[in-house]
Enzyme design. Structure first.
Site, PDB file in Angstrom:
ATOM      1  N   ASN A   9      45.734  32.846  -3.319  1.00 40.88           N
ATOM      2  CA  ASN A   9      44.966  31.594  -3.244  1.00 40.88           C
ATOM      3  C   ASN A   9      43.455  31.813  -3.218  1.00 40.88           C
ATOM      4  OD1 ASN A   9      45.368  32.681  -0.654  1.00 40.88           O
ATOM      5  ND2 ASN A   9      45.296  30.692   0.347  1.00 40.88           N
TER       6      ASN A   9
ATOM      7  N   GLY B 229      49.511  36.228   3.836  1.00 39.30           N
ATOM      8  CA  GLY B 229      50.529  35.665   2.959  1.00 39.30           C
ATOM      9  C   GLY B 229      51.541  34.852   3.727  1.00 39.30           C
ATOM     10  N   SER B 230      52.714  34.705   3.145  1.00 35.94           N
ATOM     11  CA  SER B 230      53.747  33.844   3.717  1.00 35.94           C
ATOM     12  C   SER B 230      54.431  34.497   4.910  1.00 35.94           C
ATOM     13  CB  SER B 230      54.795  33.515   2.652  1.00 35.94           C
ATOM     14  OG  SER B 230      55.558  34.673   2.334  1.00 35.94           O
TER      15      SER B 230
ATOM     16  N   GLY C  99      55.504  38.380   5.374  1.00 33.40           N
ATOM     17  CA  GLY C  99      54.902  39.014   6.533  1.00 33.40           C
ATOM     18  C   GLY C  99      55.942  39.646   7.444  1.00 33.40           C
TER      19      GLY C  99
ATOM     20  N   GLU D  72      47.889  37.590   8.964  1.00 34.66           N
ATOM     21  CA  GLU D  72      47.393  36.216   8.806  1.00 34.66           C
ATOM     22  C   GLU D  72      48.406  35.513   7.929  1.00 34.66           C
ATOM     23  OE1 GLU D  72      46.281  33.023   7.530  1.00 34.66           O
ATOM     24  OE2 GLU D  72      44.781  34.031   6.289  1.00 34.66           O
TER      25      GLU D  72
ATOM     26  N   CYS E  54      45.922  28.226   3.628  1.00 36.79           N
ATOM     27  CA  CYS E  54      46.778  28.415   4.811  1.00 36.79           C
ATOM     28  C   CYS E  54      46.328  27.545   5.974  1.00 36.79           C
ATOM     29  CB  CYS E  54      46.813  29.878   5.223  1.00 36.79           C
ATOM     30  SG  CYS E  54      45.191  30.615   5.496  1.00 36.79           S
TER      31      CYS E  54
ATOM     32  N   GLU F  95      40.494  37.854  11.827  1.00 37.87           N
ATOM     33  CA  GLU F  95      39.590  38.189  10.743  1.00 37.87           C
ATOM     34  C   GLU F  95      38.289  37.424  10.961  1.00 37.87           C
ATOM     35  OE1 GLU F  95      40.050  40.514   8.701  1.00 37.87           O
ATOM     36  OE2 GLU F  95      41.978  40.481   7.665  1.00 37.87           O
TER      37      GLU F  95
END
Length: 483
Positions: A157, A233-234, A238, A255, A289, A462
């Protein structure tokens, strides 16, 4: 541009050199705005990964970055930022075409990537330990050391900016880094390798590899040569990464997804709400997200907010990203099918489709901007991440009810509060289960503000100074002065 492409093939940045990958295999990249072919990207396989891992290990052991004078490391990162900006005129249209996002959003992504390197370049010489008093017979201090080889899985994304978000603090801390790019839109991210090359980053200290996630990504995170994993990611992917990390007890930064809620109280400024809604759920076609995926509205304002949300959705211009429309396509046919299928469950679960709800009849992968009203808090669309331009609206009567609904999912990435009452904003922000809370403006904050979630939204942070502590580990040195 040196090495980036060869005979029309976008190549991998492998330990400071350009590579056609393994066995001459390549991946076709499609434009989601019109389904045209954009380019082919070389696929890195097992052999390329082995080279990248060995080069990263050797670079770290030599101290290419870790032993570089911290101020020099910071200057290197400032040069990278300048090179990213120099490539933006060519890179932004490419990112726009491969990802479907607007040209302005693609330009902003390159600028944000440059700002990450500037920000962490500025703190590279400020990663400090501390002394601990143990009495006159001892000297005790801590040292913050890089992990070694950092493996980073980047989502589709925001590929350029998210890669920079993790690569910049990793480099600032002195790690060697291997980035696995997303197979849906790897092209502009490969250009980051050109910026690294031009800035004269030490060979071996960074690799950017494209490949299939189930193959290259899985091999990377399972490698015993990896000292740290960073994944965005998803949730299902993850979880798979974490299972691999558990085998070698590899520290990980996760994340993951979100199903974030904005709480709109009766005294809210509705202009602020609608402005936030436009960026919060329709930016990048909702493929964010931390999207404003749920809006909980006090019942006294509910009908008005729904009407204004519908007007906003129906007033968005729809076109290919190069024309900078208000609404752009989702990334792929598969993503469009998923968004439309999940949205169709809303009516079955008792919700009302106020506008949208289906794909648009035009070339490309366009989902109509969608407003779902009267969404039950426990319904599928309220609980599952849609990752598309679909917003769920639910009324509430009391503050306690709103907080309970907002906290009533497995996710906890961000949340929002819209109110003119300062005391209420602090009180509700404290009670919301989220890693970041926006008050009166969705996406308030920036590179300097820590970002990350709780629950199934992941762990670690992050962005900001706090992110640096995910890329170093503490060593304590205790010295006895006796005798």
């Amino acid at each position: 541009m040196s090495g980036f492409t060869k005979e029309g093939l976008v190549r991998n940045y492998l330990a400071g050199r350009w590579s056609e990958g393994d066995n001459g295999s390549s991946l076709a990249v499609e434009d989601p705005g019109n389904q045209d072919h954009v380019a082919d990207c070389a696929i890195a396989g097992e052999a390329s990964l082995a080279q990248a891992l060995e080069a990263a290990r050797q670079s770290f052991e030599r101290g290419d970055l870790a032993d570089m004078k911290p101020s020099a490391r910071g200057q290197l990162m400032i040069r990278i930022a300048a090179e990213i900006r120099a490539l933006a005129a060519e890179g932004a249209p490419l990112l726009c075409r491969e990802s479907g996002k607007s040209l302005t959003a693609a330009q902003d992504e390159f600028e944000e990537a440059a700002q990450y390197f500037e920000y962490y370049g500025g703190v590279a010489d400020k990663i400090e330990g501390k002394s601990i008093p143990l009495g006159p017979d001892y000297v005790d201090y801590t040292v913050l050391e890089p992990y070694g080889v950092s493996a980073q899985i980047v989502p589709w994304n925001f590929p350029v900016s998210i890669a920079a978000r993790s690569l910049a603090p990793s480099m600032a801390a002195g790690n060697a880094t291997i980035i696995k790019s997303p197979e849906l839109d790897p092209l502009a991210l490969a250009m980051l390798g050109a910026a690294l090359e031009r800035a004269e980053v030490p060979e071996g200290s960074v690799s950017i590899l494209n490949g299939i996630g189930a193959d290259l990504g899985a091999r990377l995170v399972a490698s015993s040569q990896v000292d740290q994993i960073v994944f965005t990611g998803s949730v299902p992917t993850g979880q798979s990464v974490l299972r691999a990390a558990a085998e070698s007890v590899t520290p990980s930064l996760m994340e993951l997804g979100g199903k974030s809620a904005a709480v709109v109280f009766e005294d809210a400024n509705l202009d602020q709400v609608i402005q936030s809604l436009e960026s919060g759920i329709f930016y990048n076609a909702g493929q964010v997200c931390s999207a404003m995926a749920r809006v909980l509205v006090h019942r006294s304002l509910y009908d008005e907010v729904i009407a204004r949300a519908v007007a906003l959705a129906e007033g968005l211009t729809v076109d290919h990203g190069l024309s900078n429309p208000g609404h752009t396509p989702v990334i792929s046919a598969q993503q469009l099918d998923r968004v439309e299928a999940l949205t169709s469950t809303a009516r079955q679960d008792g919700a009302r489709i106020a506008t949208g709800g289906t794909r648009l009849d035009r070339p490309g992968y366009f989902m109509a901007p969608t407003i779902l009203a009267d969404v039950a808090p426990t319904s599928r669309v309220a609980q599952q991440e849609i990752f598309g331009p679909v917003c769920c609206f639910t009324p509430f009567d009391t503050e306690a009810e709103a907080i309970a609904i907002a906290n009533g999912t497995d996710f906890g990435l961000v949340a929002g509060v819209f109110t003119r009452d300062l005391a209420r904003s602090h009180r509700v922000a404290r009670k919301l289960r989220a890693g970041q809370v926006f008050v009166n403006e969705w996406f308030a904050g920036g590179i300097s503000t820590p970002f990350g979630g709780v629950g199934k939204s992941g762990f670690g942070r992050e962005k900001g100074l706090e992110a640096l502590f995910n890329y170093v580990r503490t060593k304590n040195v205790a010295i006895s002065l006796k005798g």
